[in-house]
Design a protein around this motif. Structure first.
Motif: not given
Lengths: 371, 490, 101
Positions: A277, A280-281, A283-284, B97, B114, B464-466, B468, B471-475, B480
């Motif tokens: 996670d 991901r953060n 990358a985002l 991963d 994931w 693609e990784l962004a 993903l 894994v739960g939502p981004p804040p 971030l």
């Protein structure tokens, strides 16, 4: 018993910089290091040589960072001259990106306050709106609200820096012993004795620059060095063409052409696993700032444990109970490498301490406890 | 079979990575015992490297099956049984991963996810051992196994003047297949060290009792020798020559230095386990001196030291396709027992035949490993100019230089030289770099250690990784990423 | 450098460096290029020396090409598609978005 003038404990960026510095002072220096899988914060370093935004409430730290950044070009030049290794230092300035109005507000307040605290000392930066920033950093995303540019900032390759310091250290006649994790430090009238991997070494002076192991070793010589490990994760892409003219706090492009995307800060204790996670953060966050990164392939992600002292500022001190034992630790091993190699090494060698070094002694933590 | 229905949010009992013999056998056994099974395959059809293209093979005719041989044809039945099972097959999915407890980052045509599995079976097989020698990066140099992959998947045979140089059973299998297919094979240079024959000789009798493999191999060799214009054994110091592409190969034998003009060079020095995933899951690995490679430390059923991770097939140590099937079966039994679908006693009982089969072949394995152990110059190239890291172009000389500085292992070497930092992430240089450091420092491979493997194990883009999921939502509120520069990383 | 054992059954055409390449449906880009006689698919990132597919199983990353403008595609794992535009990957594959620096 094996002797030296100085023993430096820790072959990471802080220890290697000081060891290179003392060896250049003509002191016989022994560098004790752990093995191939040492925690080694430098491997997870983002590589910024950064001044902007540092030292709120501690103008000495702001100036210490600036002093190092100012000395970095000469420092890199010296390393190049001695080792032939180009550590990739550049100082095109750097940008702290504001990804929301809140961030803009917070960073504006922060930078203004630091500038006020600097008093009559220099402290330059310029807040830029989205349009201004777009000229400076073509291709920024619509989500970038604004950013502050500072001419003080730059970057370097932390891995090549570590290699150059080690190479230069050897070239200066220093002795490097990996696989020697130090277990204890003691002193008698004659000097300081250090034991590691079943061997003891002695010298008139010992510098503890052992990263996260510093706290326990410093306690053996009566110094309280409060610190915690911070889990930080970064992402590295494949090489690509030159695109980003200067480093930012979220993305920087190395001289080799790879994009480094940073970074997370978490307290996960001593766990060094990468977290999906967090990746991901990262990358985002990078993608919001620079949408053109979308199709670049990630080749590495890295989690490292970084050092955070209790107040975030570096610690340099000398033991009263164990004369000749010094401690040096900080969060910013790349930024401060120049002052470590040039100023701190001289102080260890016996010259006068750099101005304001007293501000970084462990006594500040005693004062806080009393208050 | 349940063909690639997206099931991203569901938790499976067993996720199997790889659809070669070990993965397919495990899927058949595990699904037969009522486990929910998902097979993640980089390929588009099951079979792995060894049975690549197997489902399309019968349509290509009998001649084609004859060319590829009976060992290949055996894969057809396995794939059919897999297709008939309830295991879910997810083709074109790579695993980027892996977590020690069974979490997997997977990337497929519909993006990155994931997923969680109670157990993960790593059945990712082997790859050809990289063969670092002067000129090995020139266009026109490839693995002998790579050429075989082209044959199986696209029915391609070398059309140019071709040399095969190397050691191991695959050298003769590939040479024979190429010659049957009409390739212009101008030379076979067998690099098996002469001393190995002496070492292996005492093991021969028992190995012959273990099966007909050796007789078969000798027959291939006879045929190849007869059909090849230049056939040399005891070959050393192979160099590939050329400016922008291969022009010739030069080499040494007892009779002096030889040279042969060619356009294609196929190198082969055996195969080594694909250890990236097991290492990324932080499973313990040991260096196998005889096979000259790292292998995960496994129990008799394939359980690794990482709690959720098992390994079966050549990825756990080279043993070949037939034993990979047995190992896959055993791993599935272990998972069924660990998840309490069968008793441990039942797992032992049902696995007895497989374990006996593995035991039966151990004498053969020992013989082959002894005979085909690569010579030292293959493991740690002696020419300073030879590239070890193909991606970042790091030479053996540069590694020896930093070894002299006190560099203690491949992780420090990677940080200092970028060796292993390119897109292949050390797959091509990891073993060699450690061997060069070990040799230079007079230490064992176990002392020097291996590269720490970090995700992504397979390439994934920033975009693609962004995106993903799982894994739960981004804040959604607050930053971030931290913005306070004091917390930064410099 | 490689020749086909069978005539093409389901031909698929794409472009490599502007030249038309015809391959069998199901071929990977790397297989198609090798069958077409292409040896040099990318330049090494440090020296700029020519490189070509080596392992054919996705391990070595020597076959990185640019496909339809996207850099760093593994030719040995990517199936051919009619009309795709494949280019030799020069040093570092150009800028990420093709933008000018």
């Amino acid at each position: 018993m094996k002797g030296a003038d100085v023993i430096v404990i820790g072959g990471g960026l802080v220890g290697a910089a000081i060891a290179w510095g003392t060896a250049r002072q003509g002191l016989g220096t022994l560098l004790l290091d752990e093995g191939d899988t040492a925690l080694r914060a430098s491997r997870g370093n983002f590589g910024l040589v950064w001044v902007q935004g540092k030292g709120l409430g501690c103008p000495e730290y702001a100036q210490w960072s600036l002093r190092s950044a100012d000395r970095w070009a000469d420092f890199a030049g010296d390393l190049m001259g001695e080792t032939g290794i180009d550590v990739g230092h550049e100082r095109p300035g750097g940008v702290l990106l504001n990804m929301s109005e809140d961030e803009e507000q917070a960073n504006t307040t922060l930078l203004e306050q630091i500038r006020r605290e600097a008093g009559n000392k220099p402290y330059e930066y310029e807040m830029m709106d989205h349009a201004q920033l777009r000229d400076l950093l073509p291709g920024i995303g619509a989500d970038v609200v604004s950013g502050s540019y500072s001419p003080y900032d730059g970057h370097a390759n932390p891995l090549y820096l570590l290699r150059a310091l080690h190479t230069g250290f050897k070239a200066q006649g220093g002795r490097y012993l990996p696989g020697h994790r130090v277990e204890s430090i003691s002193s008698d009238g004659a000097g300081v004795t250090v034991s590691a991997a079943g061997t003891t070494f002695s010298a008139p002076k010992v510098v503890i620059a052992a990263g996260l192991a510093t706290q326990a070793l410093a306690a053996q010589v009566g110094l309280s060095v409060p610190m915690t490990p911070l889990h930080g994760q970064i992402i590295v892409t494949e090489r690509t063409g030159s695109r980003l003219p200067m480093p930012t706090n979220l993305v920087r492009q190395t001289r080799e052409g790879v994009m480094m995307l940073g970074y997370t800060v978490d307290d996960f204790g001593y766990d060094t696993a990468t977290r999906p996670d967090r990746a991901r953060n990262v990358a985002l966050g990078a993608l919001k700032a620079f949408p053109y990164l979308r199709d670049l392939r990630v080749v590495r992600s890295w989690a490292a444990l970084r050092i955070m002292t209790a107040d975030g500022f570096p610690i340099y001190d000398a033991s009263d109970s164990h004369p000749g034992v010094y401690v040096a630790t900080c969060h910013s091993g790349v930024t401060l490498a120049a002052v470590h190699a040039l100023d701190v090494a001289r102080w260890v060698a016996g010259e006068e301490a750099p101005a304001d070094l007293e501000r970084f002694s462990t006594r500040r933590f005693d004062v806080q406890e009393v208050a | 079979m349940n063909d690639s229905t997206p099931m991203h949010d569901s938790r499976v009992d067993l996720a199997i990575i790889g659809a070669g013999p070990a993965g397919l056998a495990a899927a058949i056994t595990a699904s037969g015992l009522g486990l929910t099974v998902s097979v993640l395959d980089e390929g588009r059809r099951p079979g792995g490297q060894i049975y690549r293209g197997i489902e399309d093979a019968p349509a290509r005719g009998e001649q084609w099956m004859t060319l590829l041989g009976e060992d290949y044809a055996r894969g057809l039945d396995l794939v059919k049984r897999f297709r008939a099972s309830t295991a879910q097959y997810r083709p074109e999915h790579s695993v980027f991963d892996i977590a020690p407890d069974g979490g997997l980052g997977i990337l497929g045509p519909d993006g990155a996810h994931w997923i969680e599995a109670e157990r993960v079976l790593v059945a990712t097989g082997a790859m050809e051992r990289p063969v670092p020698l002067p000129g090995w990066t020139l266009p026109g140099v490839m693995g002998a196994g790579a050429a075989q992959t082209l044959l199986k998947s696209s029915a391609l045979v070398p059309g140019a003047r071709t040399v095969i140089a190397g050691s191991g059973p695959l050298v003769y299998l590939v040479a024979r297949q190429m010659q049957t297919g009409g390739a212009n094979l101008v030379a076979v240079l067998d690099t098996t060290p002469r001393a190995n024959y002496r070492r292996a000789a005492p093991l021969l009798a028992r190995a012959m009792l273990a099966g007909n493999e050796i007789r078969k191999g000798l027959a291939w060799r006879r045929e190849v020798k007869k059909a090849t214009p230049l056939f040399r054994t005891g070959v050393r110091n192979v160099h590939v020559e050329g400016v922008d592409a291969v022009e010739a190969v030069s080499f040494e034998t007892g009779g002096g230095r030889g040279r042969v003009d060619c356009e294609l060079v196929l190198l082969h020095e055996g195969i080594v386990p694909n250890t990236q995933l097991a290492m990324a899951a932080e499973a313990d690995h040991d260096y196998d001196e005889l096979q000259a490679c790292w292998r995960p430390r496994l129990d008799a059923f394939g359980r690794s030291s990482a709690p959720g991770i098992l390994v079966a097939g050549d990825g756990g140590g080279i043993a070949g396709a037939d034993l990979a099937v047995e190992a896959g079966h055993l791993a599935a039994l272990a998972v069924a027992a660990d998840l309490e679908r069968i008793s441990h006693a039942e797992a032992v009982e049902r696995g007895a035949a497989a374990r006996a089969a593995i035991e039966r072949k151990s004498a053969l394995r020992r013989f082959l490993d002894t005979l085909y152990r690569p010579r030292d110059e293959v493991l740690a190239p002696s020419h300073d100019d030879t590239l070890v890291c193909r991606c970042e172009e790091v030479t053996a000389g540069e590694l020896r230089q930093i070894a002299a500085m006190g560099c203690s292992g491949p992780n420090q070497a990677k940080a200092f030289t970028r060796c292993g930092m390119g897109p292949c992430q050390g797959r091509m240089c990891g073993l060699t770099a450690a061997a060069v450091l070990a040799r230079a420092g007079g230490r064992s491979m176990a002392e020097v250690g291996h590269l720490r493997i970090r995700p992504p194990i397979k390439p994934i883009t920033v975009g693609e990784l962004a995106a993903l999921d799982g894994v739960g939502p981004p804040p959604d509120a607050g930053p971030l990423l931290p913005t306070a520069p004091d917390e930064g990383t410099d | 450098m490689f020749k086909r054992l069978h005539d093409l059954r389901t031909p698929v055409s794409f472009e490599f460096e502007g030249e038309t390449v015809t391959a069998e449906d199901g071929d990977t880009v790397a297989a198609a290029l090798l069958a077409h006689g292409v040896r040099h698919v990318r330049d090494a990132v440090v020296s700029g020396r020519p490189r070509a597919p080596y392992c054919m199983i996705g391990a070595c990353f020597e076959c990185l090409v640019e496909i339809d403008g996207r850099p760093n595609r593994q030719a040995c794992l990517t199936p051919v598609r009619a009309g795709m535009a494949v280019r030799r990957q020069s040093v570092a594959g150009g800028t990420p978005d093709g933008g000018a620096q």
